[in-house]
Each structure stands twice: as C-alpha cells, then as structure tokens.
Design an enzyme around this catalytic site. Sequence first.
Site, PDB file in Angstrom:
ATOM      1  N   ASN A 271      -2.623 -12.095 -20.587  1.00  0.00           N
ATOM      2  CA  ASN A 271      -1.616 -12.733 -19.724  1.00  0.00           C
ATOM      3  C   ASN A 271      -1.932 -14.222 -19.583  1.00  0.00           C
ATOM      4  O   ASN A 271      -1.085 -15.080 -19.829  1.00  0.00           O
ATOM      5  CB  ASN A 271      -1.596 -12.103 -18.329  1.00  0.00           C
ATOM      6  CG  ASN A 271      -1.380 -10.613 -18.374  1.00  0.00           C
ATOM      7  OD1 ASN A 271      -0.902 -10.087 -19.377  1.00  0.00           O
ATOM      8  ND2 ASN A 271      -1.722  -9.921 -17.314  1.00  0.00           N
ATOM      9  N   ASP A 272      -3.164 -14.489 -19.200  1.00  0.00           N
ATOM     10  CA  ASP A 272      -3.543 -15.888 -19.037  1.00  0.00           C
ATOM     11  C   ASP A 272      -3.777 -16.565 -20.383  1.00  0.00           C
ATOM     12  O   ASP A 272      -3.400 -17.714 -20.571  1.00  0.00           O
ATOM     13  CB  ASP A 272      -4.802 -16.001 -18.168  1.00  0.00           C
ATOM     14  CG  ASP A 272      -4.447 -15.929 -16.691  1.00  0.00           C
ATOM     15  OD1 ASP A 272      -3.476 -16.593 -16.295  1.00  0.00           O
ATOM     16  OD2 ASP A 272      -5.119 -15.198 -15.949  1.00  0.00           O
TER      17      ASP A 272
ATOM     18  N   CYS B 277      -7.102  -6.375 -21.812  1.00  0.00           N
ATOM     19  CA  CYS B 277      -6.649  -5.864 -20.510  1.00  0.00           C
ATOM     20  C   CYS B 277      -5.408  -6.594 -19.998  1.00  0.00           C
ATOM     21  O   CYS B 277      -5.002  -6.400 -18.867  1.00  0.00           O
ATOM     22  CB  CYS B 277      -7.765  -5.925 -19.479  1.00  0.00           C
ATOM     23  SG  CYS B 277      -8.286  -7.590 -19.099  1.00  0.00           S
TER      24      CYS B 277
ATOM     25  N   GLU C 251      -9.782 -15.604 -21.465  1.00  0.00           N
ATOM     26  CA  GLU C 251      -8.407 -15.890 -21.072  1.00  0.00           C
ATOM     27  C   GLU C 251      -8.114 -17.392 -21.036  1.00  0.00           C
ATOM     28  O   GLU C 251      -6.998 -17.802 -20.761  1.00  0.00           O
ATOM     29  CB  GLU C 251      -8.036 -15.211 -19.753  1.00  0.00           C
ATOM     30  CG  GLU C 251      -9.031 -15.353 -18.656  1.00  0.00           C
ATOM     31  CD  GLU C 251      -8.708 -14.503 -17.429  1.00  0.00           C
ATOM     32  OE1 GLU C 251      -7.629 -13.916 -17.325  1.00  0.00           O
ATOM     33  OE2 GLU C 251      -9.581 -14.445 -16.544  1.00  0.00           O
TER      34      GLU C 251
ATOM     35  N   HIS D 248       0.832  -1.202   0.000  1.00  0.00           N
ATOM     36  CA  HIS D 248       0.000   0.000   0.000  1.00  0.00           C
ATOM     37  C   HIS D 248       0.864   1.249   0.000  1.00  0.00           C
ATOM     38  O   HIS D 248       0.572   2.240  -0.653  1.00  0.00           O
ATOM     39  CB  HIS D 248      -0.871   0.033   1.262  1.00  0.00           C
ATOM     40  CG  HIS D 248      -2.163  -0.680   1.084  1.00  0.00           C
ATOM     41  ND1 HIS D 248      -2.576  -1.681   1.909  1.00  0.00           N
ATOM     42  CD2 HIS D 248      -3.124  -0.527   0.166  1.00  0.00           C
ATOM     43  CE1 HIS D 248      -3.743  -2.122   1.510  1.00  0.00           C
ATOM     44  NE2 HIS D 248      -4.098  -1.433   0.453  1.00  0.00           N
TER      45      HIS D 248
HETATM   46  C1  PEP Z   1      -4.937 -11.434 -17.855  1.00  0.00           C
HETATM   47  O1  PEP Z   1      -4.933 -12.637 -17.601  1.00  0.00           O
HETATM   48  O2  PEP Z   1      -4.475 -10.950 -18.908  1.00  0.00           O
HETATM   49  C2  PEP Z   1      -5.502 -10.471 -16.887  1.00  0.00           C
HETATM   50  C3  PEP Z   1      -5.646  -9.197 -17.169  1.00  0.00           C
HETATM   51  O3  PEP Z   1      -5.825 -10.971 -15.655  1.00  0.00           O
HETATM   52  P1  PEP Z   1      -4.751 -11.095 -14.452  1.00  0.00           P
HETATM   53  O4  PEP Z   1      -3.470 -10.504 -14.947  1.00  0.00           O
HETATM   54  O5  PEP Z   1      -5.352 -10.391 -13.307  1.00  0.00           O
HETATM   55  O6  PEP Z   1      -4.712 -12.584 -14.285  1.00  0.00           O
HETATM   56 MG    MG Z   2      -6.048 -13.351 -15.895  1.00  0.00          MG
END
Ligand code: PEP
Ligand code: MG
Length: 585
Positions: free
Chosen positions: A458-459, A506, A435, A193
């Site tokens: 990402n996933d 995202c 994802e 934080h």
């Molecule tokens: C992703 O998987 O791209 C994502 C945005 O989720 P996180 O990074 O929170 O797993």
């Molecule tokens: Mg993810």
Amino acid sequence: MEYIRLRGLGVSPGIAIGGVQLTEKVVFTTRKEAISAEQVDGELNRLNGAIERTHEQLVRIRDNIKDIVGEEHAFIFEAHLLILHDKSLRMSLKEIIRKEKTRAEWAISRVHVKYQKLFESIDDEYLMQRKFDVADVLSKIYRNLETAEPGKKEEGKEKILVAHELLPSEAALRLSKGNVLAVALDMGGQTSHTAILARSLNIPTVMGLRNVSQRVKNGDVLIVDGTDGEVLINPPLAIQKEFASKKKKYDDYRKELKKIAKLSSKTLDKFEFLPLANIELPEEVPMAFSMGAEGIGLFRSEFLYLQSTTPPTEEAHYQIYSQIAKDAYPSPVYIRTIDMGGEKNLPHLKIEKEPNPALGLRAIRLSLRDREFFKVQLKAILRASAMGNVRVLIPMITELEEIEEVKMLFREIQQEMREKNIPFDENIPLGVMIEVPAAAALTDILVKEVDYISIGTNDLIQYYLAVDRSNELVSYLFKPLHPSVLRLIKFVIDTAQKENKDVTVCGEMAADTLSAIVLLGLGLRKFSMNPIFIPRIKNVLRSVEQKTAKEVVEEAMLLKTAQEIEECIIERILLKHPKAFLMEL
Ligand code: PEP
Ligand code: MG
C-alpha cells in the site's frame, strides 16, 4: 404498515428477516444544573461512586463475556476499563464540577462533546471510530449516577436489533447472547468495534442508516441485508420471498468459504503457500482462522493507542499481545510496532501539524524519537514472545541506521529482562516492512540485518509512483501491476530469497486475485491480507500452477504498460487454466 427501503453501510454481510427490537439510548443532558460551593464535594463523591459502580459492572461483564463467547471478545472491556481509569478523562470531569459548580451529569455531557470533537478532528476513519468507546464508558458512568442498576432484560426470542447507536460494550453483551438475528443502526462505520464484533459473530449488520431507529417500532418486520447495505421495513410478502432466497444463496456461499478454508494451501503443482491475516483487534483472531488464515501476518498495533487519551501501559500492551499469541498458537503472529504519526495523530503523541504528513514523522521515525515510549511497546512484545510464536515487525524503515538503532534498543531491553529473570523468546525473529522505495532498493543490504521482511505494497506503491490513491484526481495512476512496481517487487523477493530470508506481502495487493497470481509467479509464498479475502485468494491460487504463473509473469514483465501486463496475464493464465477466474468468489 408502510413499506420503507433504506440504504446504509453494510459492515457485516448476510441477510436476516425478523421482528424489530428497539434499544433505548442514553441521552446526555443539555441542562446545566448549578450547585453551591458546599455541594461540590458531595457531587464529586457522587461521580466517584458512579465510576466505582461502572468499574464493577465492566469487570462483571468482562468475566461473563469470557465465559459466554471466549476471552477474545472480553478484550473490549479491558479497553473500557482503561478509558474509565484514564487520568485526563477523570480530571476533566472533576474540573468541570469544581470550576463550573455543576452536576456530574453536565460534566459528563461536556466531556462527551469535547472527546467527540477531538476524535472527529482526526483524519482517520479507524481512529475516529474510537469516539464510540469513550461515549460508551461515559454513558455507563452517566447511568450509574442513578444508584439503580441500569439495563433491562430482553432475553429469549430472536430479533433484529435497531438502535441509534450501539456502543461497543453493549454490542458485546447483546450480540453474544445468540438471539440477535441482525443489527441496524443510525450511526457507525466499517471499523467500529461493533462492526468488527458483528463480523466475527457472523451477524448481518447495516450501519449509518441515519434515522432507522425513528422509522421503526417494536414488532415491525425488517429485512437487513448486510451484504448490500440495505434495510427494508415492513416489506411485502413477495419481497420477503425474494430476500429469503438471496439469504439461502448467501448462507450456502458461507458454507463454501468454510470448506475452502479447510483445504490445503497448495497450487495445482503442489507449490505450498501460506495465507496469513492482517488484523487490528484481538477479537479478530478466531474469525481469521475460520477463514483459513494460517497465522497473523500483520497485527496493526496502532489501535491500542486509540483506546485511551494517555499512552497504554506495558501491561496493557502485554495483555493484548499475549492474548493474540495464545489464540493463534502455535501459528506465527507478526506484531508490527506502532505505525502512527502523519495523519494518524493523537493528542498524547504530541506531534506538531506537519506540512506533508505522509513524508513526515511517522511509524519508526516517531518511535525512535520517543524512545522511552517505544521501549514500553518493545518490552511488552518481548514478554509476549515467551509463548514462542511472536515476531516483531518494524514499519517504514528508510535506512540501515534505523535497523541498527532498533536492534540496539532491543538488545538493551533483552539484557534488562535477563537480569530480572523475565522470560522471553531469545530467538524472536525481527523483521522490517519494505514500504519506502529507498528500503526496497536497499533490500540486499537491509535483509542481511534482519530475520525476514514484509512488503507493505500500500505504502510502497504510493511512494514509488508518487500517487495518493485516496485522492480521486490521481487514484487512476495507482497501479500494482505498473511495470516499475513489478520490477521493484521482483528485486525485493529475489534478493530476500537469495539470502534465505522469509518474505511476506502484507499490502492489499496480496488480496487482489490477479496480483496474487503475479506474486505467486514471482515466487512469493506468504500472502497476508484482510481475513475476509483469504478464501477467495486461496481458491484462485489453488486453481493454477506456480510454474505457469512464473512463466506468464516472466513474459508479462517484458511489456511496457500496466494494461498490457494485465491483459497478457489474464489471457495466458486462462489459456492454461480456463477455470482460474471462474472460481473467483
Ligand atoms: C502497507 O503499507 O502495505 C501496509 C500493510 O501497511 P498499512 O496499510 O498499515 O499502512
Ligand atoms: Mg504501510
């Protein structure tokens, strides 16, 4: 005076040169002081008194902070109040006093060790950092065992704060006074934080310096370089001059970023795109907007579950969501339901250890297993939706049935709310994260069931390429520009757009300049990322034509390897827009 140069972790960029102000810390006792059976009740009263005083202080600090720096920074004290009133924490304290017949100081010390171990065993940096919040609350109670008011005042002159660790509530209080030039700490990490607060208040900060607090004394001259993670104690004049000019460059760069943040989000050929922010704490909203975000594209709600050893109440959820919605209003806020399980485990989730957590009981799978628990979160999101700018986002969808179940629950809760006359947005958009590769391949079917989709690259990439990018042995295979990844993402974006449904990316791919151009070429408009990357991506996208990006991507997608694709895109983009990457910040 000895000149020392220390390396740590730069968690908030920028440079400051100034005098040291050391802060003293609470040291929990290592002495187990016994009491008699008759003294137990008195000791419990003493503890209760300290808890009561801590409550009053936290409420007072929270209200002061609201007045001084705004509501978003007061949130931390709400979280601390939740920890303070956490049943299992209190029970543990009381049980030690009763069973071991000891002073409250010893009970706090024991509980502190227990919780530190518990959090440290979690294999997730963000979750692990929550141990500082618990430590913070416990040290307040500890100080309050003495009836005297804690805290000494050192107002006035600007200084560089040096400490062993700066507990979050202390950080909020001290950093908000406007007289802290920089912070240097022995402990801490990126996602604490304190780090987030320092970044949003633009205070250069270096953490993880191990023993800086022992190597400086009040009055020493210090340089804190939060960009490169360095601290220089008593530097010679020549070095001070060098850093003064580095500081000027950085300050000019910040001004440049702010300028970009205010520019329109349009490519050279007037294709409109929307930079959105991924955040984990409500305090990040103002900073995200100052970086040019035009909405919160991903609020990772997991953090809420980390503030307490018991699940947050509906009210606690609601306070956070409505605060974000209010601060971001009228811009959209995508609240993602809890994405935990797997390696992000917490005791109150009661998940057994799994052989393969990445493929286990995660995210929506966990929520659908514990529906009552999930309903609490959905209800709070719906209540916050009354504001009109809230969207709900479901992580890790694998099949259609999961969407149907979520919708059923949603309808059930909405009906209950209507009956009780609780206001909510009847048209709250419901979206899913794409994802899991199976969901991506099924986009044509899934997208018809929702209002929008958000691609979590990402996933998605990790599961599609079967590569754990945090595993050094195979991370070289994690390639967002892998031809099969591009084919998959193209399919997802095209399919969603054919159905006239909104699509966002995202994952971190949206924050990478080259990949962002590729996504632009694939027709993407919504790019959600860590707010610090927004000016850079905005700058790059503003410097190209969408038409060119589209042509280049079409050509690149005929190639066979990620490397060929990357080279082709750089070469072709530079041919048309020679300055595109030169403008990279
Ligand atoms: C992703 O998987 O791209 C994502 C945005 O989720 P996180 O990074 O929170 O797993
Ligand atoms: Mg993810």
